[in-house]
Design an enzyme around this catalytic site. Structure first.
Site, PDB file in Angstrom:
ATOM      1  CE  LYS A   1     -10.221  -3.714   3.522  1.00 49.31           C
ATOM      2  NZ  LYS A   1     -10.075  -4.770   3.652  1.00 49.31           N
TER       3      LYS A   1
ATOM      4  CD  GLU B   1      -2.920  -0.582   2.311  1.00 47.83           C
ATOM      5  OE1 GLU B   1      -2.786  -0.156   2.371  1.00 47.83           O
ATOM      6  OE2 GLU B   1      -3.639  -2.330   2.396  1.00 47.83           O
TER       7      GLU B   1
END
EC number: 4.2.1.11
Length: 422
Positions: free
Chosen positions: A336, A204
């Site tokens: 999500k 990330e």
């Protein structure tokens, strides 16, 4: 605004693994496009990500089955329908799949179609996506949770906690918040270099050095924040994603780098000590997704002090969230879109959370694409918080850059310290 054709293809995500992208072409010629991310640290009750499992292609990770489902069954079922009614489209997709976890067509095939339909609608209306996604919620520019130190399943290092995040709550607006985070990110690199620590980045975009303890990670961040000229606890606060399900084994939580193991009560005390030492305002997945009795203790002990976010715990599923609300588990949910598989069900989870006083945090996945849909959805839903990684890697900065564009278009307030209000 009727659908003429839906076509999907196999593309690569930020980890070099295949994922699916769908184009929804309207009868006017307008094309809405969306691609689907993939997680590394996943909840057991997430909707099914359909993979080919053919060892001769992409080590079994191909998504040609999902692509074929879009190009055949889904294309045939939605042709001629209007993109004006998102709930109807998503209902048809779920009925076509006809499984609890979308394992027939694949949540990746369904989601790519669902989001592409929403984007096609925005383009046909000649309006920004965040405007057409808004359903009357008070829109705000979200506070970014910037994951600048990576561990756990997101990095090849010895750090147990998966994400150490900074939140620039003291910024006056989103562009300044992004600037603050970026400056701290670059100062952190120099701090790590000075101590002889690795400055390679994880999935990330955060740094992923081998360090001695979770406290050392927070100390490194504290040093970088102060050296960058910001006030810890005022301008910048911390958020953690523990991803505790990854640490849970045979009834105990193992902090391997610290050579410690905890039961639920001991781990809650561990968090309480961290909170007393550092300005931590949010803890995500602090306990295993199946440890609901532990979660109840965690919420009772720390729920009035910090935001307790359920990710693997709730998997953006309204049904599971409803159970958690009834039992007083956590006080926030991570959103999500690929955990549940349609835009409509994602919206249901957000609304259910709001109606019951739970906060929402919009989130990317560790395997991302250049798609920026979640940036628009974060603004449209007024959730006030977004997780989309560190301040490098285009798959992460693409979302930040989209938020900058939205900020330029709209005169929307920055959530800032309002996220701390209880």
């Amino acid at each position: 605004m009727h659908i003429h054709k839906i076509q999907a293809r196999e593309i690569l995500d930020s980890r070099g693994n295949p994922t699916i992208e769908a184009d929804v072409t309207l009868t006017t010629g307008i094309i809405g496009r969306a691609s689907v991310p993939s997680g590394a640290s996943t909840g057991s009750r997430e909707a099914c990500e359909l993979r080919d499992n053919d060892p001769k292609r992409y080590a079994g990770k191909g998504v040609q089955k999902a692509v074929k489902h879009v190009n055949n069954e889904i294309n045939q079922a939605l042709q001629g329908l209007s993109v004006e009614d998102q709930e109807n489209l998503d209902r048809i997709l779920c009925q076509l799949d006809n499984t609890e976890n979308k394992s027939h067509l694949g949540a990746n095939a369904i989601l790519a179609t669902s989001l592409a339909c929403a984007r096609a609608r925005a383009l046909s209306l000649n309006q920004p996506l965040y405007m057409t996604l808004n359903q009357g919620d008070m829109m705000t520019m979200p506070v970014p949770m910037m994951n600048i130190l990576n561990g756990g399943a997101h990095a090849d290092n010895n750090v147990d906690i998966q994400e150490f995040m900074i939140m620039p709550i003291g910024a006056p607006d989103f562009p300044v918040a992004l600037q603050m985070g970026t400056e701290i990110f670059h100062v952190l690199k120099s701090v790590l270099k000075k101590q002889g620590l690795n400055t390679a980045v994880g999935d990330e975009g955060g740094f992923a050095p081998n360090i001695q303890s979770n406290r050392q990670a927070l100390d490194l961040l504290s040093e970088a924040i102060e050296k960058a000229g910001f006030r810890l606890g005022e301008d910048i606060v911390f958020a953690l994603d523990v991803a505790a399900s990854e640490l849970f084994n045979e009834g105990f939580y193992h902090m391997y780098s610290e050579n410690q193991k905890f039961d639920s009560h001991q781990l809650i005390e561990y968090y309480a000590n961290l909170i007393s030492s550092y300005p931590i305002v949010s803890i995500e997945d602090g306990l295993d997704e199946k440890d609901w009795s532990g979660w109840k203790q965690l919420t009772t002990h720390l729920g009035n002090k910090v935001q307790l976010v359920g990710d693997d715990l709730f998997v953006t599923n309204p049904k599971i969230l409803r159970e958690g609300i009834a039992q007083g588990i956590a006080n926030a949910i991570l959103i999500k879109v690929n955990q549940i598989g349609t835009l409509s069900e994602t919206r249901q989870a957000i609304k259910l959370a709001y109606d019951n006083g739970y906060r929402c945090v919009m989130s990317h996945r560790s395997g991302e694409t250049e798609d920026t849909f979640i940036a628009d959805l974060a603004v449209a839903s007024g959730c006030g918080q977004i997780k989309t990684g560190s301040l490098c890697r285009t798959d992460r900065t693409a979302k930040y850059n989209q938020l900058l564009r939205i900020n330029e278009l709209a005169s929307l307030p920055y959530a800032g310290k309002n996220i701390l209000k209880r």
